[in-house]
Design an enzyme around this catalytic site. Structure first.
Site, PDB file in Angstrom:
ATOM      1  N   ASP A 322      -1.806   7.494  -8.668  1.00 41.80           N
ATOM      2  CA  ASP A 322      -0.651   7.304  -8.290  1.00 41.80           C
ATOM      3  C   ASP A 322      -0.415   7.950  -6.821  1.00 41.80           C
ATOM      4  O   ASP A 322      -0.941   8.806  -6.454  1.00 41.80           O
ATOM      5  CB  ASP A 322       0.244   8.341  -9.280  1.00 41.80           C
ATOM      6  CG  ASP A 322       1.856   8.271  -9.070  1.00 41.80           C
ATOM      7  OD1 ASP A 322       2.423   7.042  -9.221  1.00 41.80           O
ATOM      8  OD2 ASP A 322       2.340   9.384  -8.727  1.00 41.80           O
ATOM      9  N   GLU A 375      -2.057   2.656  -6.271  1.00 40.22           N
ATOM     10  CA  GLU A 375      -0.589   2.663  -5.875  1.00 40.22           C
ATOM     11  C   GLU A 375      -0.337   3.021  -4.315  1.00 40.22           C
ATOM     12  O   GLU A 375      -0.010   4.067  -4.262  1.00 40.22           O
ATOM     13  CB  GLU A 375       0.211   3.489  -6.977  1.00 40.22           C
ATOM     14  CG  GLU A 375       1.758   2.807  -6.671  1.00 40.22           C
ATOM     15  CD  GLU A 375       2.873   4.038  -6.789  1.00 40.22           C
ATOM     16  OE1 GLU A 375       3.904   3.749  -7.066  1.00 40.22           O
ATOM     17  OE2 GLU A 375       2.340   5.231  -6.724  1.00 40.22           O
TER      18      GLU A 375
END
Length: 642
Positions: A322, A375
């Site tokens: 993330d 990401e």
């Protein structure tokens, strides 16, 4: 296969950590530190008990407190292991299920706190914060899956991911709206994912987190599945069950930041141990969280061990990392004067870059059949390229640019789309610079952004036709696919983590038709090599016509490794039906219409090409043959030569 508890027959001065462990941990290269640090049930000198250890180099005293000693900080002191900063001790008679924390008295500022175990494998159900002595014994039954996993995670494989927040996918309204447990949700989710033809499930962070509203992205327990849905063994059962049903499991993992809760990692031993001391590097202004100090060796050992633990202990098939952009840039979300340049005066976080490369190096060395996914929302080069050519070493990268451009395009009334045509075509200027995933994720249906169906313009019929078209265009494009739960059937309201998805809307034909369309797209994507084999190879894609701006129509070819696999996709982005629309094709013969988003079974108008068209010897678009097609309103067509 079972994860057995550590056994040792030694004296009361039992130690689990070897000198080699201490050396590697302090060096930043211990990627299985969880085997030694934390709480481990052992046998020492014939006595059963637990060996506790924790890294707290700036502590004056460390003891373990818990349900076994009345939470008395003077009952069981730990001893320092040389200059390693690690404190360790054996406590006899402590058994599985005991609650505990580390009582840390700092050398600095008189700071005293009770901390949860950073390496704890299970913690109390929030809002309680103690760690739990536990084992990870479990008999796995997924060997068949693991043997063929490499083929399922390959760049040449169909990867269609269903992104799920476990606590809100489905709830039990008659029992105070409680979430399903790991064991309850496993068969329900697996059955649904199989019926919908998804290949992978990606879980929003399942690691323990105190604030439920963070969806797991503010992690405190980097080695523990959240106790909200059951025990570690229950989570193992969940993964095991999905594996046995042929479904891969990817976990969101958050090495970018952590919350400031006192029982967690923040200010751990009275100093900024895990985080940078200077807030210009150590505090995230958007999320009000702390940023890991990637330049500290022991922090790297901690994070690397966390990543490997999920692969080792829980058999997960991939990690989606993330907020990579927030790690890469020192000035991320900061104004001038609020950040510190690197040693060369640049804004790149060199320590984070080195950490990410090391992470991917170790993950792929130990588990070459899994996948790491970034990401990463900027144009940082070579995120998904090998380390030896200067890349970060990820397997895949989310194409955030495609997502933003495409949703912006679809938000326009179709009459204005001709002026925004480049938002659809721009992607292919960079489409093969990375190994991309096309994400329509949870981030697009929260924080006031509304639902996907709510973003579509027009009346109800047009909104659902637009969303079917969006999904059709997504599956026609090169790249792996990711879709957040609820989007596949057109959930009306914005996603809420506190309630179940709106499953009741499937009684309405518009929603049921959309769900059937996604099911059909996934089946086609899996069955047709041309739609997945060369997802990351320019040889697998060719525009037929990307310049019909006046009609807002795109046509393209997708190709597989073998001849005869070519698929033609044609998308009409206006509600105007187009008769006798000529599209150039590379070969003669009958082109069967494989899918049509306007078919009545998807709640479309039923306009189409009566199953297919014969190619005519009429050159078009630089090709020797062409098809005269009927393009339904707001539609995606897929055709293949027989």
């Amino acid at each position: 296969m079972a994860n057995q508890s550590t056994e040792a027959i030694v004296g009361r001065d039992f130690t689990l950590l070897t000198d080699q462990d201490l050396f590697l941990f302090n060096q930043g290269n211990h990627y299985r530190a969880y085997e030694k640090l934390g709480a481990h049930m052992v046998s020492a000198g014939g006595e059963r008990g637990v060996c506790f250890s924790v890294w707290a180099p700036n502590a004056r005293e460390v003891s373990v407190v818990g349900s076994f000693n009345g939470w008395n900080p003077e009952a069981h002191s730990l001893q320092p292991r040389g200059n390693s900063g690690i404190w360790e001790g054996f406590v006899a008679g402590v058994d599985k299920g005991a609650l505990y924390k580390f009582h840390i008295a700092s050398q600095h500022h008189g700071y005293v706190a009770d901390k949860a175990d950073p390496f704890g494998i299970w913690h109390e159900k929030p809002p309680h914060t103690a760690s739990v002595v536990w084992d990870l014994n479990y008999e796995w039954a997924d060997s068949g899956w693991l043997e063929k996993r490499a083929g399922r995670n390959s760049l040449q494989a169909p990867i269609s991911t269903y992104e799920v927040h476990l606590g809100s996918w489905m709830r039990v309204p008659e029992e105070h709206n409680r979430p399903l447990s790991y064991r309850e949700i496993a068969p329900k989710l697996a059955d649904y994912v199989r019926r919908m033809n998804f290949t992978h499930v990606e879980l929003l962070p399942i690691m323990e987190h105190p604030f439920y509203g963070s969806w797991g992205y503010q992690t405190t327990g980097y080695f523990a599945p959240t106790s909200r849905y059951g025990t570690p063994q229950d989570f193992m059962y969940f993964i095991d069950y999905l594996h046995q049903q042929g479904i891969a499991v990817i976990l969101d993992w958050v090495p970018s930041h952590f919350p400031s809760d006192e029982h967690g990692l923040a200010y751990f031993d009275g100093t900024h141990l895990f985080e940078h001391a200077d807030s210009r590097k150590g505090f995230h202004p958007d999320w009000k969280t702390f940023i890991f100090n990637y330049g500290r060796d022991e922090v790297r050992s901690f994070l690397l061990s966390s990543a490997i633990s999920w692969l080792d202990r829980y058999h997960v098939d991939g990690l989606r990392v993330d907020a990579v952009a927030s790690m890469l840039y020192l000035d991320y979300s900061r104004a001038r004067g609020q950040w510190i340049p690197n040693r060369y005066g640049g804004r790149e976080n060199l320590e984070a870059v080195a950490f990410l490369r090391r992470l991917n190096e170790i993950v792929y060395a130990l588990y070459p059949d899994v996948c790491t996914i970034a990401e990463e929302s900027t144009a940082w080069p070579m995120v998904s390229r090998p380390i030896y050519v200067g890349g970060l070493g990820f397997g895949l990268k989310w194409d955030m640019g495609w997502m933003h451009d495409t949703l912006a395009y679809f938000a326009n009334d179709p009459i204005h789309r001709r002026f925004h045509h480049n938002q659809l075509t721009f992607r292919m200027l960079y489409g093969f610079t990375e190994n991309f995933v096309l994400p329509l994720s949870h981030d697009e249906v929260v924080h006031g952004k509304g639902s996907l169906i709510g973003k579509m313009p027009g009346d109800e019929w047009q909104r659902f036709a637009n969303l079917r078209l969006l999904f059709g265009y997504m599956y026609a494009q090169p790249g792996k696919k990711l879709l957040f739960m609820g989007c596949e059937f057109g959930q009306v309201r914005e996603w809420s983590h506190d309630t179940s998805l709106e499953w009741h809307v499937l009684q309405y034909p518009v929603h049921k038709g959309l769900q059937s369309w996604v099911q059909a797209l996934n089946r086609l994507y899996r069955e047709q090599p041309a739609l997945h084999e060369l997802d990351s190879d320019p040889a697998g894609f060719e525009w037929v016509d990307c310049n019909d701006i006046a009609a807002s129509v795109l046509s393209l070819l997708r190709k597989g490794k073998s001849p005869g696999q070519t698929i033609l996709a044609v998308c009409n982005f206006t509600p105007v039906p187009r008769e006798d629309y000529r599209v150039g094709v590379p070969q003669a013969g009958y082109w069967r219409e494989l899918l049509n988003s306007d078919a009545q079974e998807y709640n479309g108008s039923g306009m189409g090409n009566l199953g297919g068209r014969d190619a005519e010897a009429v050159p078009a678009h630089g090709r020797p043959y062409s098809l005269r097609l009927t393009l339904p309103p707001l539609s995606a067509l897929f055709l293949k030569a027989e």
